[in-house]
Motif scaffolding. Structure first.
Motif, PDB file in Angstrom:
ATOM      1  N   HIS A  36       0.842  -1.207   0.000  1.00  0.00           N
ATOM      2  CA  HIS A  36       0.000   0.000   0.000  1.00  0.00           C
ATOM      3  C   HIS A  36       0.876   1.256   0.000  1.00  0.00           C
ATOM      4  CE1 HIS A  36      -3.620  -2.272   0.324  1.00  0.00           C
ATOM      5  NE2 HIS A  36      -3.386  -2.700   1.550  1.00  0.00           N
ATOM      6  N   ARG A  37       1.976   1.200   0.739  1.00  0.00           N
ATOM      7  CA  ARG A  37       2.894   2.343   0.780  1.00  0.00           C
ATOM      8  C   ARG A  37       3.501   2.583  -0.597  1.00  0.00           C
ATOM      9  NH1 ARG A  37       8.217   3.139   1.607  1.00  0.00           N
ATOM     10  NH2 ARG A  37       8.682   0.955   2.034  1.00  0.00           N
ATOM     11  N   PHE A  38       3.965   1.528  -1.239  1.00  0.00           N
ATOM     12  CA  PHE A  38       4.523   1.667  -2.587  1.00  0.00           C
ATOM     13  C   PHE A  38       3.481   2.250  -3.545  1.00  0.00           C
ATOM     14  CE2 PHE A  38       7.694  -2.111  -1.972  1.00  0.00           C
ATOM     15  CZ  PHE A  38       8.559  -1.291  -1.277  1.00  0.00           C
ATOM     16  N   GLU A  39       2.252   1.755  -3.474  1.00  0.00           N
ATOM     17  CA  GLU A  39       1.196   2.239  -4.368  1.00  0.00           C
ATOM     18  C   GLU A  39       0.891   3.716  -4.107  1.00  0.00           C
ATOM     19  OE1 GLU A  39      -1.928  -0.596  -3.658  1.00  0.00           O
ATOM     20  OE2 GLU A  39      -0.851  -2.178  -4.719  1.00  0.00           O
ATOM     21  N   ALA A  40       0.832   4.113  -2.844  1.00  0.00           N
ATOM     22  CA  ALA A  40       0.584   5.527  -2.504  1.00  0.00           C
ATOM     23  C   ALA A  40       1.723   6.401  -3.026  1.00  0.00           C
ATOM     24  CB  ALA A  40       0.424   5.695  -0.996  1.00  0.00           C
ATOM     25  N   MET A  41       2.951   5.918  -2.954  1.00  0.00           N
ATOM     26  CA  MET A  41       4.093   6.677  -3.466  1.00  0.00           C
ATOM     27  C   MET A  41       3.983   6.860  -4.980  1.00  0.00           C
ATOM     28  SD  MET A  41       7.012   4.915  -1.044  1.00  0.00           S
ATOM     29  CE  MET A  41       8.440   5.668  -1.784  1.00  0.00           C
ATOM     30  N   MET A  42       3.565   5.821  -5.683  1.00  0.00           N
ATOM     31  CA  MET A  42       3.433   5.916  -7.136  1.00  0.00           C
ATOM     32  C   MET A  42       2.300   6.863  -7.539  1.00  0.00           C
ATOM     33  SD  MET A  42       4.242   2.077  -8.581  1.00  0.00           S
ATOM     34  CE  MET A  42       3.276   1.170  -7.385  1.00  0.00           C
ATOM     35  N   ARG A  43       1.250   6.919  -6.746  1.00  0.00           N
ATOM     36  CA  ARG A  43       0.127   7.822  -7.030  1.00  0.00           C
ATOM     37  C   ARG A  43       0.377   9.230  -6.500  1.00  0.00           C
ATOM     38  NH1 ARG A  43      -2.695   3.761  -4.415  1.00  0.00           N
ATOM     39  NH2 ARG A  43      -3.189   5.228  -2.738  1.00  0.00           N
ATOM     40  N   ALA A  44       1.477   9.409  -5.761  1.00  0.00           N
ATOM     41  CA  ALA A  44       1.770  10.678  -5.075  1.00  0.00           C
ATOM     42  C   ALA A  44       0.617  11.044  -4.140  1.00  0.00           C
ATOM     43  CB  ALA A  44       2.068  11.799  -6.061  1.00  0.00           C
ATOM     44  N   ASP A  45       0.061  10.032  -3.502  1.00  0.00           N
ATOM     45  CA  ASP A  45      -1.064  10.188  -2.591  1.00  0.00           C
ATOM     46  C   ASP A  45      -0.530  10.327  -1.166  1.00  0.00           C
ATOM     47  OD1 ASP A  45      -3.344  10.025  -1.043  1.00  0.00           O
ATOM     48  OD2 ASP A  45      -4.157   8.258  -2.075  1.00  0.00           O
ATOM     49  N   THR A  46      -0.149  11.538  -0.817  1.00  0.00           N
ATOM     50  CA  THR A  46       0.452  11.762   0.501  1.00  0.00           C
ATOM     51  C   THR A  46      -0.554  11.590   1.637  1.00  0.00           C
ATOM     52  OG1 THR A  46       0.178  14.146   0.262  1.00  0.00           O
ATOM     53  CG2 THR A  46       2.321  13.208  -0.365  1.00  0.00           C
ATOM     54  N   ALA A  47      -1.849  11.772   1.359  1.00  0.00           N
ATOM     55  CA  ALA A  47      -2.868  11.545   2.393  1.00  0.00           C
ATOM     56  C   ALA A  47      -2.899  10.065   2.783  1.00  0.00           C
ATOM     57  CB  ALA A  47      -4.233  12.007   1.910  1.00  0.00           C
ATOM     58  N   ALA A  48      -2.781   9.173   1.811  1.00  0.00           N
ATOM     59  CA  ALA A  48      -2.744   7.736   2.091  1.00  0.00           C
ATOM     60  C   ALA A  48      -1.388   7.323   2.659  1.00  0.00           C
ATOM     61  CB  ALA A  48      -3.042   6.951   0.822  1.00  0.00           C
TER      62      ALA A  48
END
Length: 145
Positions: A36-48
């Motif tokens: 999930h952390r890797f996916e949030a990093m790829m989406r630039a989803d800092t809230a997640a």
């Protein structure tokens, strides 16, 4: 005889799978958190991403760039650091109570300050469970050929 053997094999498979499932629940939780952390990093989803990072995070990149939580989130939010692909190739998880050590390899592609990169990494990640959530406390990676 064949039917009895089939039932025995099916029962054995169910028992083994059930035992492994219970035994590996914590490891699976850490593995999933990291994904999930890797996916949030790829989406630039800092809230997640924010709740998956410990407040005292130390993030050491393969180029020796070192960031705390605020700097890491800012670099991703400002698109100074863009992760296009993070593909975990392998991971071994060792649990020590509410602490987990992950050693793995990953293929990473992205852009840092306008410079494209594509690298393979060997990494160590330290997680701790806080209020039911695994949080990354320390990341250190090394480039591998």
């Amino acid at each position: 005889m064949i039917l009895k053997r089939s039932y025995t094999l099916i029962l054995l498979a169910i028992l083994i799978a059930g035992g492994l499932k219970g035994q590996n629940a914590a490891e699976k939780s850490v593995f999933d958190t990291e994904q999930h952390r890797f996916e949030a990093m790829m989406r630039a989803d800092t809230a997640a991403l924010r709740p998956l990072l410990a407040d005292d995070l130390l993030y050491v990149h393969s180029n020796a760039l070192t960031e705390n939580k605020a700097a890491h989130l800012e670099a991703i939010a400002q698109r100074t650091l863009v992760y296009e692909k993070i593909e975990r190739k392998s991971a071994t998880i060792r649990l020590y109570g509410k602490t987990a050590l992950v050693n793995g390899t990953a293929a990473v592609r992205g852009n840092l300050k306008g410079n494209a990169f594509e690298i393979n990494l060997l990494y160590s990640a330290l997680y701790r469970k806080k209020k039911g959530v695994w949080q990354l406390c320390n990341w250190q990676s090394t480039r591998i050929p």
